[in-house]
Motif scaffolding. Structure first.
Motif, PDB file in Angstrom:
ATOM      1  N   GLN A   1      44.967  34.518  40.755  1.00 10.83           N
ATOM      2  CA  GLN A   1      45.650  35.224  39.675  1.00 10.83           C
ATOM      3  C   GLN A   1      47.141  35.264  39.984  1.00 10.83           C
ATOM      4  O   GLN A   1      47.537  35.306  41.160  1.00 10.83           O
ATOM      5  N   ALA A   2      47.958  35.232  38.944  1.00  8.54           N
ATOM      6  CA  ALA A   2      49.403  35.347  39.152  1.00  8.54           C
ATOM      7  C   ALA A   2      50.006  36.174  38.025  1.00  8.54           C
ATOM      8  O   ALA A   2      49.461  36.215  36.914  1.00  8.54           O
ATOM      9  N   THR A   3      51.121  36.830  38.334  1.00 11.80           N
ATOM     10  CA  THR A   3      51.794  37.647  37.309  1.00 11.80           C
ATOM     11  C   THR A   3      53.301  37.484  37.447  1.00 11.80           C
ATOM     12  O   THR A   3      53.809  37.182  38.527  1.00 11.80           O
ATOM     13  N   VAL A   4      54.004  37.713  36.337  1.00 12.78           N
ATOM     14  CA  VAL A   4      55.455  37.915  36.386  1.00 12.78           C
ATOM     15  C   VAL A   4      55.728  39.285  35.788  1.00 12.78           C
ATOM     16  O   VAL A   4      55.260  39.589  34.691  1.00 12.78           O
ATOM     17  N   THR A   5      56.428  40.101  36.538  1.00 18.78           N
ATOM     18  CA  THR A   5      56.836  41.406  36.034  1.00 18.78           C
ATOM     19  C   THR A   5      58.343  41.349  35.801  1.00 18.78           C
ATOM     20  O   THR A   5      59.098  41.065  36.724  1.00 18.78           O
ATOM     21  N   VAL A   6      58.745  41.586  34.566  1.00 11.20           N
ATOM     22  CA  VAL A   6      60.179  41.520  34.236  1.00 11.20           C
ATOM     23  C   VAL A   6      60.798  42.880  34.495  1.00 11.20           C
ATOM     24  O   VAL A   6      60.238  43.916  34.154  1.00 11.20           O
ATOM     25  N   VAL A   7      61.960  42.846  35.144  1.00 12.01           N
ATOM     26  CA  VAL A   7      62.602  44.083  35.603  1.00 12.01           C
ATOM     27  C   VAL A   7      63.997  44.177  34.990  1.00 12.01           C
ATOM     28  O   VAL A   7      64.684  43.167  34.846  1.00 12.01           O
ATOM     29  N   ASN A   8      64.397  45.391  34.634  1.00 12.08           N
ATOM     30  CA  ASN A   8      65.784  45.601  34.204  1.00 12.08           C
ATOM     31  C   ASN A   8      66.684  45.476  35.430  1.00 12.08           C
ATOM     32  O   ASN A   8      66.530  46.238  36.382  1.00 12.08           O
TER      33      ASN A   8
END
Lengths: 431, 124
Positions: A60-67
């Motif tokens: 599994q892989a994720t991208v979490t977008v951050v301010n």
């Protein structure tokens, strides 16, 4: 001379290393082509995740977008899941994001129970291995790319980490560019909608004043922003009578313009039912009270011009008192009426009747006229307005409007207007 | 560089008279600080401080949004059977509140002593 026999193990390692390098280059090339062919952030993220998970053989892989300014998650989390056995979705928690925000370092762990994770960072027991790498743009964290659970439980190695870090480096700027483009496109769409709202609002104003024998009417409204909270209206009533109205809704911009459209529709409805000035205002107040927040209100001046009787019957709901110039006397202020609209559910408004002699001039204005500031923060003010009107008593109503607008704009110079500027002039012609 | 706040306020409470007293300084306009002030007053009214005293001596900028804030404080207080006292209000603010006909709903006072006298009379 006898050449030394190559060591089979070393050769095998070298071939493996070269093969891996070729694979990495192939993956990176494929990724570069895939993400450069799209400008949609979600699609780019999906591609990054998909290629990353395959490249390091993660379940599994994720991208979490951050301010990048606050380090707070902007909520865009996209994932792929190759793990057909479990449906549980993993994510990097706020503590890990905070650690990434401060350290901007990759994190690799192949035994969660034994790893020295940053303080407070936890994962479900079903996560046995992970790599997190920062997405950095100009040294600022814009996201976190994470891969979970190496297939076959082999554990992620240094080469996986290096590959994921390269993918992150290559992806971050593309992702940021796409995000900026989307923000710009959203702003453009919003700007276009506001321009459209401004045109609709201008269409709510009378295209031209009614032509009345013996009288001149003129009006003008210039919003401070693309849409405004002021309006004026001319209404043709029965028996050679005309309704003249100027309203000013509290606030500015889109919220004020919506309330303004509401007020105009409400008020027209009351007037066209044949109500008197004060009744129209009273019912509009009641309706506005029920449709606005406590701190929202409108001022409204409404007058009925009777061109046979030469009278002006008016009701002033908390609006700046209009001027009535008659003869050589000081201008009278038309103050009778009552409270601003929308504050109290019930209020008894009052009417007043004033007579218009030949040459009389009535000027109704919004506070955007008198409150207009110059570069030294000095208001245009009532005294300047009175003087200007006095010196232009003899000119047609439309010219009076033009003179006032020109004078106010000249006063402001390059200082941007804080408020909408609206003006209505009623003039009885000299017989 | 931090931005200078456009509204400063000091607040005290009077449990006996169920009053909250605000001394304001700066601009009572459509800024975030002014709306935060309005929220705070509403909360105090909900807590039982139904009488509100506003000291606007040092308010040097007041516009139609300020009118809306005063109107909202008045209605919130009035709905809880309270009163809005305005102490030492500058003339230009008085004139604007008179123009919009809000002045008739507030209790204008020259000093805090006048507030005490009025509230004592109301309680009595």
């Amino acid at each position: 001379m006898v050449k030394p026999e190559p060591n089979n193990d070393a050769l095998h390692d070298e071939v493996g290393r070269l093969q891996r390098a070729v694979d990495e280059l192939s993956i990176l090339n494929e990724l570069a082509r895939a993400i450069s062919s799209s400008f949609a952030t979600d699609r780019i993220i999906q591609t990054i995740i998909d290629r990353s998970a395959r490249a390091v053989q993660a379940a599994q892989a994720t991208v979490t977008v951050v301010n990048p300014t606050t380090g707070v998650t902007e909520g865009t989390i996209v994932r792929v899941n190759f793990d057909t056995h479990g449906s549980e979705s993993f994510h990097v928690d706020e503590n890990l994001l905070g650690w990434m925000f401060n350290n901007k370092q990759p994190l690799r762990c192949n035994d969660i129970a034994d790893c020295e994770l940053p303080p407070g960072v936890t994962f479900p027991a079903t996560v046995h291995s992970l790599i997190c790498v920062p997405l950095l743009v100009k040294g600022e964290l814009t996201g976190v790319l994470a891969a979970y659970n190496k297939q076959d439980r082999a554990g992620f190695d240094a080469a996986d980490q290096r590959l994921l870090a390269i993918i992150a480096t290559q992806s971050a700027q593309v992702l940021e560019t796409a995000r900026l483009l989307e923000t710009e496109q959203a702003a453009e769409r919003m700007g276009e909608q506001i321009r459209l709202a401004g045109r609709i609002q201008q269409d709510l104003l009378p295209p031209e004043p009614p032509r009345i024998a013996g009288y001149e009417l003129a009006g003008c409204s210039i919003p401070a922003q693309q849409v405004g909270g002021d309006y004026y209206d001319f209404l043709e009533l029965e028996n050679q009578r005309y309704g003249v109205c100027l309203g000013d809704v509290s606030g500015k911009g889109l919220p004020a313009s919506l309330l303004m459209a509401n007020l105009q529709a409400t008020f027209r409805g009351q007037v066209l039912q044949g109500n008197s000035c004060s009744e129209s205002v009273r019912w509009s107040n009641r309706l506005l009270f029920h449709s606005t927040a406590e701190d929202k209100f409108a001022t409204l001046f409404y007058a009925v011009l009777d061109t046979r009787e030469h009278t002006l019957t008016y009701c002033n709901a908390g609006h700046d008192h209009p001027f009535h110039f008659s003869g050589d006397a000081e201008p009278r202020r038309l103050a009778t009426g009552g409270l601003i609209l929308g504050i109290l559910e019930t209020y008894d408004y009052r009417d007043e009747i004033t007579t218009l002699a030949p040459g009389d001039l009535v000027v109704i204005y919004s506070d955007g006229v008198t409150d207009m500031l110059d570069a030294e923060d000095e208001q245009f003010g009532e005294a300047r307005l009175i003087e200007l009107l006095r010196s232009h008593r003899a000119v047609p109503a439309a010219e009076v409007v033009n003179h006032v607008v020109a004078a106010v704009q000249e006063h402001a110079g390059t200082t941007p207007a804080e408020d909408d500027l609206t003006l209505v002039v009623i003039k009885r012609e000299v017989e | 560089m931090s931005r200078k706040p456009c509204l400063r306020l000091e607040q005290e409470s009077d449990d006996v008279r169920r009053a909250v007293i605000y001394s304001l300084r700066g601009k009572l306009i459509g800024s975030a600080e002014c709306y935060a002030f309005l929220d705070e007053v509403r909360e105090k009214i909900q807590e039982g401080y139904v009488n509100v005293v506003l000291r606007l001596n040092d308010v040097d900028w007041f516009n139609s949004t300020g009118v809306g804030i005063i109107a909202s404080i008045y209605t919130s207080s009035h709905n809880q059977s309270g009163k809005l006292y305005m102490v030492g209000t500058p003339e230009r603010i008085c004139n604007l509140l008179k123009t919009v006909n809000l002045w008739q709903f507030v209790v204008p006072c020259d000093t805090m002593e006048d507030v005490r006298i009025d509230s004592a009379a109301t309680d009595g």
